[in-house]
Motif scaffolding. Structure first.
Motif, short mmCIF file in Angstrom:
data_model
loop_
_atom_site.label_atom_id
_atom_site.label_comp_id
_atom_site.label_asym_id
_atom_site.label_seq_id
_atom_site.Cartn_x
_atom_site.Cartn_y
_atom_site.Cartn_z
N HIS A 53 53.17 121.34 -2.05
CA HIS A 53 54.31 120.52 -2.46
C HIS A 53 55.54 121.38 -2.71
N LEU A 54 55.83 122.25 -1.74
CA LEU A 54 56.95 123.20 -1.84
C LEU A 54 56.77 124.10 -3.05
N ASN A 55 55.54 124.49 -3.29
CA ASN A 55 55.28 125.46 -4.35
C ASN A 55 55.11 126.86 -3.76
N PHE A 57 54.80 127.22 -0.03
CA PHE A 57 55.64 127.05 1.17
C PHE A 57 57.01 126.55 0.71
N SER A 58 58.03 126.78 1.52
CA SER A 58 59.36 126.34 1.09
C SER A 58 60.19 125.97 2.30
#
Lengths: 274, 95
Positions: A53-55, A57-58
């Motif tokens: 949740h974009l933690n 990965f971004s």
């Protein structure tokens, strides 16, 4: 050859039961039923598909499909799941990535990731004692351009082929897809639950018709079930690994208070049923 | 849905990985707004911080949630003390 002995899918959150006590309890019981069924299959390894949740990965580098190849993982501790460490399986994970490259899937290998609730809660459901190694397969459906449902389904088929072609005899693999069902996160429709879509999705999953769902476009799923519904691509990955399987709905609850349709299924391949 | 300019997403993502910067941002976001070259309209919408404002900016849904926590950090507490799984943890975990 190894075998995929069972596939499962489940929502990957829980929220406080206040106001929805009976539904919350049915959701929990459904999740615990998944645990019991996985335990009965006695797997050597769990392939766990879901989203970050974009933690880790971004948007700086928008990775959609990736495989954790590390020896161990420490979870992020978000979503109420206590920080936990669990074993990976490097040989399986790296072997899968190499095999998939020969089937036109160039998967990102991940050495460093803190699995967030999207992986941590399903893993806790599946194996609370951390006895079974887990290979995380990231299907980051929340990226601005998500992978197509069909591609995720086909990747599950590549996993099945890999397990049967390259893994040791008698290795027993369970695939668990995590996420969904319909929810609109941080969008004006937040709180809507598309229960008719969810029920139809589950019905097709458990009756051997997942290939029909895999023919949907990402936009179809987004429009029908919200940005969170796109996490169902992890269910399709699982179904691709058990193409002749039929299964069982283990739970479904539409819970607007949790802004989500909550559900879980099992898929048991023919060889396991026999 | 519109998409926020990357500088807004970068601001949020950078602060997620910078505890000191995040603490300073929670006290006063204006220096960070300046440092990331935000327009007056973008600053106003981020000061507002409501779901509608962040949606209007086109902030990624996952980053909207993180922005909310950057502006209003939750009190430090263990997950078992009252996190969303508190009612289930004894049955989800095996002791």
């Amino acid at each position: 050859m190894g075998r995929i002995v069972g596939g499962f899918a489940t929502s990957h959150v829980l929220f406080p039961p206040a106001g929805v006590e009976a539904q919350a309890e049915r959701v929990l019981q459904g999740m615990l039923a998944i645990r019991e069924r996985i335990r009965a299959l006695d797997p050597d390894l769990i392939v766990l598909a879901g989203s970050d949740h974009l933690n880790t990965f971004s948007l700086a580098m928008q990775v959609t499909l990736a495989v954790g190849v590390a020896d161990a993982y420490t979870t992020l501790g978000d979503g109420g799941a206590p920080v936990a460490t669990f074993a990976g399986h490097r040989a399986f994970a790296e072997g899968f990535v190499r095999f998939a490259a020969g089937r036109d899937f160039d998967l990102v290998q991940v050495e460093e990731v803190r699995p967030d609730h999207g992986m941590a809660i399903p893993r806790m459901i599946a194996d609370p004692a951390n006895r079974i190694p887990v290979v995380p397969v990231y299907i980051n459906a929340n990226m601005p351009t998500p992978p197509s449902p069909g591609r995720c389904y086909r990747l599950g088929g590549v996993l099945k082929e890999f397990v049967e072609a390259e893994r040791p005899a008698d290795e027993r693999v369970v695939v668990l897809g995590a996420g969904g069902l319909s929810h609109w996160l941080c969008l004006p429709e937040q709180g809507r639950v598309a229960s008719a879509f969810d029920e139809d999705f589950i019905a097709r999953m458990i009756s051997g018709r997942a290939s029909e769902l895999a023919a949907l476009s990402a936009e179809d799923i987004l429009n029908a079930s919200g940005n969170g519904g796109l996490e169902l691509t992890a269910w399709l990955f699982m179904a691709g690994g058990a193409p002749d399987a039929v299964g069982e709905k283990l739970y479904y609850e539409a819970i607007p208070e949790w802004i989500s349709g909550m559900g879980g299924v099992s898929l048991i391949p023919r060889e396991t049923r026999a | 849905m519109t998409r926020a300019p990357y500088r807004i997403h970068k601001l949020i993502q950078d602060l997620m990985r910078d505890p000191a910067g995040a603490a300073a941002f929670a006290r006063d976001p204006e220096p960070a707004f300046e440092a990331y070259g935000l327009t007056d309209e973008e600053k106003a919408l981020l000061r507002d911080g409501s779901a509608a404002a962040l949606h209007r900016l086109g902030v990624h849904p996952n980053l909207q949630m993180k922005y909310g926590r950057l502006r209003n950090p939750p009190p430090a507490a263990g997950a078992s003390a009252g996190g969303p799984l508190a009612a289930y943890l004894d049955r989800l975990m095996e002791h």
